[in-house]
Design a protein around this motif. Structure first.
Motif, PDB file in Angstrom:
ATOM      1  N   ALA A 229       9.118  16.008 -14.104  1.00 41.84           N
ATOM      2  CA  ALA A 229       8.404  16.580 -12.649  1.00 41.84           C
ATOM      3  C   ALA A 229       9.965  15.886 -11.700  1.00 41.84           C
ATOM      4  N   PRO A 230       8.514  16.354 -10.867  1.00 43.36           N
ATOM      5  CA  PRO A 230       9.515  15.876  -9.758  1.00 43.36           C
ATOM      6  C   PRO A 230      10.018  14.670  -9.313  1.00 43.36           C
ATOM      7  N   ASN A 231       9.120  13.249  -9.546  1.00 39.64           N
ATOM      8  CA  ASN A 231       9.543  12.289  -9.873  1.00 39.64           C
ATOM      9  C   ASN A 231      11.076  11.893 -10.571  1.00 39.64           C
ATOM     10  N   ALA A 232      10.842  12.222 -11.294  1.00 38.28           N
ATOM     11  CA  ALA A 232      12.339  12.650 -12.638  1.00 38.28           C
ATOM     12  C   ALA A 232      13.232  13.457 -12.437  1.00 38.28           C
ATOM     13  N   GLN A 233      13.630  13.917 -11.244  1.00 36.99           N
ATOM     14  CA  GLN A 233      14.126  15.104 -10.394  1.00 36.99           C
ATOM     15  C   GLN A 233      15.176  14.251  -9.499  1.00 36.99           C
ATOM     16  N   ARG A 234      13.969  13.760  -8.718  1.00 35.57           N
ATOM     17  CA  ARG A 234      14.540  12.540  -7.714  1.00 35.57           C
ATOM     18  C   ARG A 234      15.263  11.263  -8.153  1.00 35.57           C
ATOM     19  N   ALA A 235      14.534  10.450  -9.428  1.00 34.69           N
ATOM     20  CA  ALA A 235      15.505   9.154  -9.618  1.00 34.69           C
ATOM     21  C   ALA A 235      17.068  10.673 -10.050  1.00 34.69           C
TER      22      ALA A 235
ATOM     23  N   THR B 105      19.368  10.574  -7.508  1.00 38.41           N
ATOM     24  CA  THR B 105      20.340   9.620  -7.979  1.00 38.41           C
ATOM     25  C   THR B 105      21.378   9.012  -8.037  1.00 38.41           C
ATOM     26  N   LEU B 106      21.403   9.998  -9.601  1.00 38.89           N
ATOM     27  CA  LEU B 106      22.998   9.837 -10.028  1.00 38.89           C
ATOM     28  C   LEU B 106      24.010  10.776  -9.704  1.00 38.89           C
ATOM     29  N   GLY B 107      23.679  11.489  -8.713  1.00 39.15           N
ATOM     30  CA  GLY B 107      23.646  13.008  -8.739  1.00 39.15           C
ATOM     31  C   GLY B 107      23.886  14.138  -9.944  1.00 39.15           C
ATOM     32  N   LEU B 108      22.879  14.067 -10.563  1.00 37.05           N
ATOM     33  CA  LEU B 108      22.484  15.377 -11.717  1.00 37.05           C
ATOM     34  C   LEU B 108      21.268  15.905 -10.774  1.00 37.05           C
ATOM     35  N   GLY B 109      20.983  15.798  -9.572  1.00 39.82           N
ATOM     36  CA  GLY B 109      19.591  16.264  -9.767  1.00 39.82           C
ATOM     37  C   GLY B 109      20.182  18.222  -9.504  1.00 39.82           C
ATOM     38  N   ASP B 110      21.543  18.874  -9.415  1.00 44.70           N
ATOM     39  CA  ASP B 110      21.452  19.641  -9.220  1.00 44.70           C
ATOM     40  C   ASP B 110      21.620  20.165 -10.187  1.00 44.70           C
ATOM     41  N   ALA B 111      23.057  19.698 -11.130  1.00 49.13           N
ATOM     42  CA  ALA B 111      22.796  20.046 -12.946  1.00 49.13           C
ATOM     43  C   ALA B 111      21.436  19.825 -13.387  1.00 49.13           C
ATOM     44  N   VAL B 112      20.744  19.935 -13.522  1.00 51.79           N
ATOM     45  CA  VAL B 112      19.071  19.810 -13.924  1.00 51.79           C
ATOM     46  C   VAL B 112      18.357  21.267 -13.985  1.00 51.79           C
ATOM     47  N   ARG B 113      18.257  21.052 -11.958  1.00 47.36           N
ATOM     48  CA  ARG B 113      17.704  22.046 -11.654  1.00 47.36           C
ATOM     49  C   ARG B 113      18.114  23.587 -12.192  1.00 47.36           C
ATOM     50  N   ALA B 114      19.678  23.498 -12.185  1.00 50.52           N
ATOM     51  CA  ALA B 114      20.402  24.691 -12.580  1.00 50.52           C
ATOM     52  C   ALA B 114      19.855  25.223 -13.924  1.00 50.52           C
ATOM     53  N   MET B 115      20.150  24.121 -14.944  1.00 51.39           N
ATOM     54  CA  MET B 115      19.859  23.803 -16.223  1.00 51.39           C
ATOM     55  C   MET B 115      18.222  24.113 -16.880  1.00 51.39           C
ATOM     56  N   ALA B 116      16.847  23.895 -15.727  1.00 47.83           N
ATOM     57  CA  ALA B 116      15.767  23.925 -16.240  1.00 47.83           C
ATOM     58  C   ALA B 116      15.303  24.951 -15.957  1.00 47.83           C
TER      59      ALA B 116
ATOM     60  N   ALA C  10       3.649  12.245  -9.641  1.00 45.51           N
ATOM     61  CA  ALA C  10       5.392  13.236  -9.898  1.00 45.51           C
ATOM     62  C   ALA C  10       5.366  12.892  -8.026  1.00 45.51           C
ATOM     63  N   ASP C  11       4.629  11.852  -6.787  1.00 52.90           N
ATOM     64  CA  ASP C  11       5.504  11.755  -5.937  1.00 52.90           C
ATOM     65  C   ASP C  11       5.987  10.754  -5.370  1.00 52.90           C
ATOM     66  N   TRP C  12       6.533   9.834  -6.536  1.00 50.13           N
ATOM     67  CA  TRP C  12       7.097   8.840  -6.764  1.00 50.13           C
ATOM     68  C   TRP C  12       8.554   8.969  -6.451  1.00 50.13           C
ATOM     69  N   ARG C  13       9.056   8.565  -5.542  1.00 53.25           N
ATOM     70  CA  ARG C  13      10.344   8.421  -4.703  1.00 53.25           C
ATOM     71  C   ARG C  13      10.986   6.918  -4.898  1.00 53.25           C
ATOM     72  N   PRO C  14      11.717   7.194  -6.020  1.00 49.94           N
ATOM     73  CA  PRO C  14      13.329   5.644  -6.177  1.00 49.94           C
ATOM     74  C   PRO C  14      13.662   5.285  -4.276  1.00 49.94           C
ATOM     75  N   GLU C  15      14.501   4.080  -4.438  1.00 46.58           N
ATOM     76  CA  GLU C  15      15.484   4.129  -4.050  1.00 46.58           C
ATOM     77  C   GLU C  15      16.586   4.954  -3.415  1.00 46.58           C
ATOM     78  N   GLY C  16      16.542   5.048  -2.380  1.00 47.46           N
ATOM     79  CA  GLY C  16      18.378   5.929  -2.609  1.00 47.46           C
ATOM     80  C   GLY C  16      18.025   7.213  -2.531  1.00 47.46           C
ATOM     81  N   PRO C  17      18.998   7.815  -1.826  1.00 50.98           N
ATOM     82  CA  PRO C  17      19.113   9.212  -1.162  1.00 50.98           C
ATOM     83  C   PRO C  17      18.426   9.757  -2.613  1.00 50.98           C
ATOM     84  N   THR C  18      18.000  11.206  -2.251  1.00 51.81           N
ATOM     85  CA  THR C  18      17.619  12.080  -3.240  1.00 51.81           C
ATOM     86  C   THR C  18      17.330  13.270  -2.411  1.00 51.81           C
ATOM     87  N   TYR C  19      16.851  14.945  -3.008  1.00 50.61           N
ATOM     88  CA  TYR C  19      17.423  15.607  -2.319  1.00 50.61           C
ATOM     89  C   TYR C  19      16.295  16.601  -3.393  1.00 50.61           C
ATOM     90  N   ALA C  20      15.025  15.980  -3.502  1.00 46.51           N
ATOM     91  CA  ALA C  20      14.551  16.626  -4.665  1.00 46.51           C
ATOM     92  C   ALA C  20      13.387  17.824  -3.696  1.00 46.51           C
TER      93      ALA C  20
END
Length: 462
Positions: A63-69, A72-83, A436-446
């Motif tokens: 869900a978007p909350n996990a994607q945003r988390a 913050t580790l720089g994995l968002g693009d890679a996860v979205r590409a494989m999901a 699913a609307d949770w946001r961590p501290e730090g930049p995200t791009y979900a």
């Protein structure tokens, strides 16, 4: 300043995310995974290891909350590409009647991002592939010996790795001659350098993360009187089959005493899951595919077709368990617990893995290299315990609805669902409000607004 050390017990999604997040914060990390397998020095190595049915776990919702988390580790693009983006989803009855429909455009509007589904083994491979060489040790059955004392100058946590015939379970299996594990993580004591085959190995660390799953030995060690997770009243089956000849829409179908779910994966394969209200501990007399045919073989297509396409040996069956009571805390001493080890939940909101990812990222954000560890762990409990236990309760309430058996109750349930869906088109998404609307501290791009760091984020100790 001395680099802090962390041991993560458990190499699942929560454990690997925690290891990666702590590594990015400047910790020297060692992951101890008890399952033996080929040395996963790379993503491809772990993919080979996790391809076995017992380890793969089939699909996982992100869900978007996990994607945003993960952003913050720089994995968002890679996860979205494989999901896979779930373009549309339907709620049906066993005869095929549609009760409700939603799509990811609504999820983006509501939560700032889509709900996606990935293959669990591929997500594990992605996470492991970003760890430092040698950080992940397989075939390492770890036991917490002492949770340690987190105050400045307090004793470190101690972990024992059970004796094994072959110690070469890390990337190269080596142990440094200066008494330091070749994983560059925890410090070896006792047998220390050159631990011989057949001898236990003891490690010390500034922090231990218990991510060893629903039957967590770490949880039992730090909270020995806490009740074990209890049976939620239903059992789950999962499997993945090749792409069918005709594409199918993602759907969940609710019937008497159980449900069926069909989810397309990015490569066209289908992840299928089912639950049924049965006594715990059961197993089919023949095989689990045959059991699924008996229970769901008369439901609408493509349900019987997917069951027929399944390899009987690849159908996973697990009793579903949930937290019996909130734990006293998510930490004790120098030990932090996360994921199923501390807040097991039913799969009805698709948040088990998502909450573990949140736990991992929040823990690392709080445990800065110069932070007071006792304060950081207390704040971890303060932030994570109420949120995750709320998700546990909400998932369990939905799970109970799926176990209704009587014809009148199921008919009433269908009428209420259909009526609510007409009045509130995003019925299925409302259950994720505040989650699913949770946001961590730090930049995200979900939400699609990049302009932030992505894949290559610097470590704080570099």
């Amino acid at each position: 300043m001395r680099q802090r050390t962390a041991i993560v017990i458990g190499g699942g999604i929560g454990g690997l995310t925690a290891a990666l997040a702590l590594d990015r914060r400047g910790w020297s990390v060692t992951v101890l995974e008890r399952t033996a397998g080929p040395a996963p020095a790379s993503a491809s190595g772990l993919r080979a290891q996790t391809a076995r049915p017992a380890r793969s776990g089939a699909g996982i919702g992100l869900a978007p909350n996990a994607q945003r988390a993960l952003d913050t580790l720089g994995l968002g693009d890679a996860v979205r590409a494989m999901a896979a983006w779930q373009g549309a989803g339907e709620l049906r009855l066993p005869g095929g009647r549609r009760l409700a429909r939603t799509d990811n455009a609504a999820a983006v509007r509501r939560f700032g991002g889509p709900v996606m589904v990935a293959h669990r083994a591929e997500l594990l491979a992605l996470l492991a592939g970003r760890l430092p060489d040698g950080a992940l040790r397989t075939g390492a059955a770890a036991e917490l010996v002492d949770p340690g004392e987190p105050s400045p100058g307090g004793r470190p946590a101690r972990v024992r790795i059970a004796a094994a015939a072959d110690r070469a379970t890390g990337t190269d299996g080596a142990t440094a001659t200066d008494g330091t594990c070749a994983t560059d993580g925890a410090t070896a004591t006792g047998e220390g350098a050159g631990v011989p085959a057949g001898a236990d190995e003891e490690l010390t660390a500034d922090l231990v993360v218990g991510a060893d799953g629903i039957h967590s030995a770490v949880r039992r060690a730090v909270f020995p009187g806490h009740p074990e997770p209890r049976y939620a009243g239903f059992t789950a089956w999962r499997f993945v089959v090749p792409a069918p000849e005709s594409p199918c829409t993602a759907h969940e179908t609710w019937g008497p005493g159980g449900l069926w779910g069909t989810v397309p994966l990015p490569d066209g394969r289908i992840y299928a899951y089912a639950t049924a209200a049965v006594p715990p501990g059961g197993r089919a007399a023949d095989d689990e595919r045959a059991e699924l045919l008996r229970r769901f073989g008369t439901w609408h297509r493509p349900v019987p077709d997917l069951i027929a396409a399944a390899d009987p040996a690849a159908v996973l069956r697990n009793d579903v368990r949930t937290a019996a009571a909130p734990p006293p805390a998510f930490h004790r001493g120098r030990v932090a617990l996360l994921g199923d080890a501390v807040h097991p939940m039913t799969p009805n909101l698709g948040q088990g893995g998502c909450q573990a990812i949140e736990d991992a990222v929040v823990l690392a954000q709080l445990a800065a290299p110069d932070a007071d560890l006792a304060t950081a762990l207390a704040e971890f409990t303060r932030q994570r315990l109420p949120r995750t236990m709320d998700v546990v309760r909400r998932a369990e309430r939905i799970g109970r609805l799926t176990t209704w058996r009587s014809r009148p109750a199921c008919a009433l349930r269908a009428v209420l669902m259909a009526a609510t869906a007409r009045l509130t088109p995003d019925l299925a998404l409302r259950a994720l409000d505040g989650i699913a609307d949770w946001r961590p501290e730090g930049p995200t791009y979900a939400a699609g607004t990049r302009g932030t760091r992505t894949a290559a984020q610097p470590k704080e100790h570099e």
